[in-house]
Design a protein around this motif. Sequence first.
Motif, PDB file in Angstrom:
ATOM      1  N   LEU A  41       0.844  -1.193   0.000  1.00  0.00           N
ATOM      2  CA  LEU A  41       0.000   0.000   0.000  1.00  0.00           C
ATOM      3  C   LEU A  41       0.875   1.238   0.000  1.00  0.00           C
ATOM      4  O   LEU A  41       1.903   1.267   0.686  1.00  0.00           O
ATOM      5  N   THR A  42       0.476   2.256  -0.775  1.00  0.00           N
ATOM      6  CA  THR A  42       1.088   3.579  -0.610  1.00  0.00           C
ATOM      7  C   THR A  42      -0.025   4.592  -0.389  1.00  0.00           C
ATOM      8  O   THR A  42      -1.052   4.558  -1.073  1.00  0.00           O
ATOM      9  N   ASP A  43       0.168   5.471   0.597  1.00  0.00           N
ATOM     10  CA  ASP A  43      -0.890   6.420   0.951  1.00  0.00           C
ATOM     11  C   ASP A  43      -1.116   7.444  -0.161  1.00  0.00           C
ATOM     12  O   ASP A  43      -0.159   7.921  -0.788  1.00  0.00           O
ATOM     13  N   LEU A  44      -2.380   7.809  -0.361  1.00  0.00           N
ATOM     14  CA  LEU A  44      -2.707   8.852  -1.336  1.00  0.00           C
ATOM     15  C   LEU A  44      -2.640  10.241  -0.701  1.00  0.00           C
ATOM     16  O   LEU A  44      -2.317  11.223  -1.366  1.00  0.00           O
ATOM     17  N   THR A  45      -3.003  10.333   0.572  1.00  0.00           N
ATOM     18  CA  THR A  45      -2.827  11.554   1.368  1.00  0.00           C
ATOM     19  C   THR A  45      -2.452  11.062   2.759  1.00  0.00           C
ATOM     20  O   THR A  45      -2.626   9.879   3.056  1.00  0.00           O
ATOM     21  N   PRO A  46      -1.995  11.953   3.642  1.00  0.00           N
ATOM     22  CA  PRO A  46      -1.691  11.475   5.002  1.00  0.00           C
ATOM     23  C   PRO A  46      -2.919  10.953   5.744  1.00  0.00           C
ATOM     24  O   PRO A  46      -2.805  10.073   6.593  1.00  0.00           O
ATOM     25  N   PHE A  47      -4.104  11.468   5.445  1.00  0.00           N
ATOM     26  CA  PHE A  47      -5.283  11.166   6.272  1.00  0.00           C
ATOM     27  C   PHE A  47      -6.268  10.209   5.621  1.00  0.00           C
ATOM     28  O   PHE A  47      -7.204   9.731   6.273  1.00  0.00           O
ATOM     29  N   ALA A 100      -7.976  -2.639   5.075  1.00  0.00           N
ATOM     30  CA  ALA A 100      -7.336  -1.411   4.568  1.00  0.00           C
ATOM     31  C   ALA A 100      -8.402  -0.382   4.198  1.00  0.00           C
ATOM     32  O   ALA A 100      -8.250   0.816   4.464  1.00  0.00           O
ATOM     33  N   LEU A 101      -9.493  -0.843   3.625  1.00  0.00           N
ATOM     34  CA  LEU A 101     -10.583   0.075   3.255  1.00  0.00           C
ATOM     35  C   LEU A 101     -11.197   0.724   4.500  1.00  0.00           C
ATOM     36  O   LEU A 101     -11.446   1.927   4.521  1.00  0.00           O
ATOM     37  N   ALA A 102     -11.426  -0.088   5.546  1.00  0.00           N
ATOM     38  CA  ALA A 102     -12.020   0.458   6.774  1.00  0.00           C
ATOM     39  C   ALA A 102     -11.119   1.533   7.378  1.00  0.00           C
ATOM     40  O   ALA A 102     -11.590   2.513   7.948  1.00  0.00           O
ATOM     41  N   GLU A 103      -9.808   1.387   7.219  1.00  0.00           N
ATOM     42  CA  GLU A 103      -8.873   2.337   7.805  1.00  0.00           C
ATOM     43  C   GLU A 103      -8.574   3.530   6.908  1.00  0.00           C
ATOM     44  O   GLU A 103      -8.467   4.661   7.367  1.00  0.00           O
ATOM     45  N   ARG A 104      -8.413   3.284   5.613  1.00  0.00           N
ATOM     46  CA  ARG A 104      -7.990   4.346   4.685  1.00  0.00           C
ATOM     47  C   ARG A 104      -9.150   4.977   3.914  1.00  0.00           C
ATOM     48  O   ARG A 104      -8.982   5.956   3.216  1.00  0.00           O
ATOM     49  N   SER A 105     -10.313   4.371   3.940  1.00  0.00           N
ATOM     50  CA  SER A 105     -11.564   4.894   3.347  1.00  0.00           C
ATOM     51  C   SER A 105     -11.657   4.872   1.815  1.00  0.00           C
ATOM     52  O   SER A 105     -12.745   4.826   1.266  1.00  0.00           O
ATOM     53  N   VAL A 106     -10.513   5.002   1.132  1.00  0.00           N
ATOM     54  CA  VAL A 106     -10.512   4.961  -0.335  1.00  0.00           C
ATOM     55  C   VAL A 106      -9.329   4.107  -0.778  1.00  0.00           C
ATOM     56  O   VAL A 106      -8.203   4.325  -0.326  1.00  0.00           O
ATOM     57  N   LEU A 107      -9.586   3.120  -1.625  1.00  0.00           N
ATOM     58  CA  LEU A 107      -8.495   2.297  -2.172  1.00  0.00           C
ATOM     59  C   LEU A 107      -8.470   2.421  -3.692  1.00  0.00           C
ATOM     60  O   LEU A 107      -9.523   2.357  -4.341  1.00  0.00           O
ATOM     61  N   LEU A 108      -7.264   2.586  -4.224  1.00  0.00           N
ATOM     62  CA  LEU A 108      -7.086   2.708  -5.671  1.00  0.00           C
ATOM     63  C   LEU A 108      -6.341   1.486  -6.207  1.00  0.00           C
ATOM     64  O   LEU A 108      -5.306   1.092  -5.666  1.00  0.00           O
ATOM     65  N   PHE A 109      -6.877   0.909  -7.262  1.00  0.00           N
ATOM     66  CA  PHE A 109      -6.222  -0.194  -7.985  1.00  0.00           C
ATOM     67  C   PHE A 109      -6.079   0.272  -9.425  1.00  0.00           C
ATOM     68  O   PHE A 109      -7.079   0.567 -10.078  1.00  0.00           O
ATOM     69  N   GLY A 146      -9.056   1.821 -16.729  1.00  0.00           N
ATOM     70  CA  GLY A 146      -8.447   0.700 -16.006  1.00  0.00           C
ATOM     71  C   GLY A 146      -8.326   0.939 -14.509  1.00  0.00           C
ATOM     72  O   GLY A 146      -7.986   0.021 -13.765  1.00  0.00           O
ATOM     73  N   ASP A 147      -8.612   2.168 -14.061  1.00  0.00           N
ATOM     74  CA  ASP A 147      -8.595   2.436 -12.619  1.00  0.00           C
ATOM     75  C   ASP A 147      -9.852   1.882 -11.971  1.00  0.00           C
ATOM     76  O   ASP A 147     -10.954   2.012 -12.519  1.00  0.00           O
ATOM     77  N   VAL A 148      -9.671   1.307 -10.800  1.00  0.00           N
ATOM     78  CA  VAL A 148     -10.803   0.921  -9.973  1.00  0.00           C
ATOM     79  C   VAL A 148     -10.606   1.581  -8.611  1.00  0.00           C
ATOM     80  O   VAL A 148      -9.535   1.469  -8.011  1.00  0.00           O
TER      81      VAL A 148
END
Length: 284
Positions: free
Chosen positions: A7-13, A38-47, A246-248
Amino acid sequence: MTTDFTLTDLTPFMGAEVHGVDLGAAMPDATFGAIKRALAERSVLLFRNQDMTPESQIAFSARFGELEKHVLQNFCLDGHPEIFVVSNIIEDGKHIGAFGGSKEFHSDLAYIPDPSKGSVFRCLECPEGEGETEFVSMFAALDALPEEKRDWLSQQSAVFDYVWDYSRRQTQRPPLSEEQIRNTPPVTHPCVRSHPETGRKTLFVSPIWIRNFVGMSEEDSQPILKELTDFATGPDFAYRHSWRAGDVLVWDNRSTLHKACPFDEENSRRLMHRTTITGEQTIR
Ligand code: OGA
Ligand code: MN
């Protein structure tokens, strides 16, 4: 626990990019479990660079829970009522998906008794440099509120009224049918809710659909709601996603708001497929 992705963060929060996962392929339960946490903690996941079909999008999404069939069935994919098409494209003189909407911050299906847990949004086509989707973290917004506002809100509930809101803004869409109106009566949710998977408190308000706070008139509620949502949707809590085909993105509707950013709807094409995970009761 070891997992096969990073995982790499998209923003700090808020937000993380997930590397090393093929959403179109079979996935072990342990990997899925780690994605869900990871979703519950980071709220948004990008693939990125995902090669998916409607079937594989439905199969992946359904691991989070049952899928919604949207009130606007006219905008769902033929043969796949779980896929809500978001697009400005016109084929044979007809819009193939929901268009011109979602330009204001909201959480999907917040206006039903058990609002959606999350949504999976897949980009098939998007113009470059426009048509982004912007998210705000309602965890971060709640944490940043002055204590007395947070305490006050923790005691409040709000009335979400889809039909009232539709009639005040949806001028481009056909009027709702009697059945759609019957199926979406006003509902009440706490303004601060606990995330069911982590227990973390999050703000649960929306600039659209909320008509009033419980026990308060619409007239008195609206200015308070506006001040609150102006604060919560500010740049300090935001991530704006620039789409590539191709982004999800998977977002948690319990801890974020999102909106579509404008693009040249006359001349460019944008095509997205959304699956929406059914929710659970909102708990304080
Ligand atoms: C949605 C939505 C935003 C966008 O489909 O739920 O809000 O960028 N979409 O199209
Ligand atoms: Mn939405």
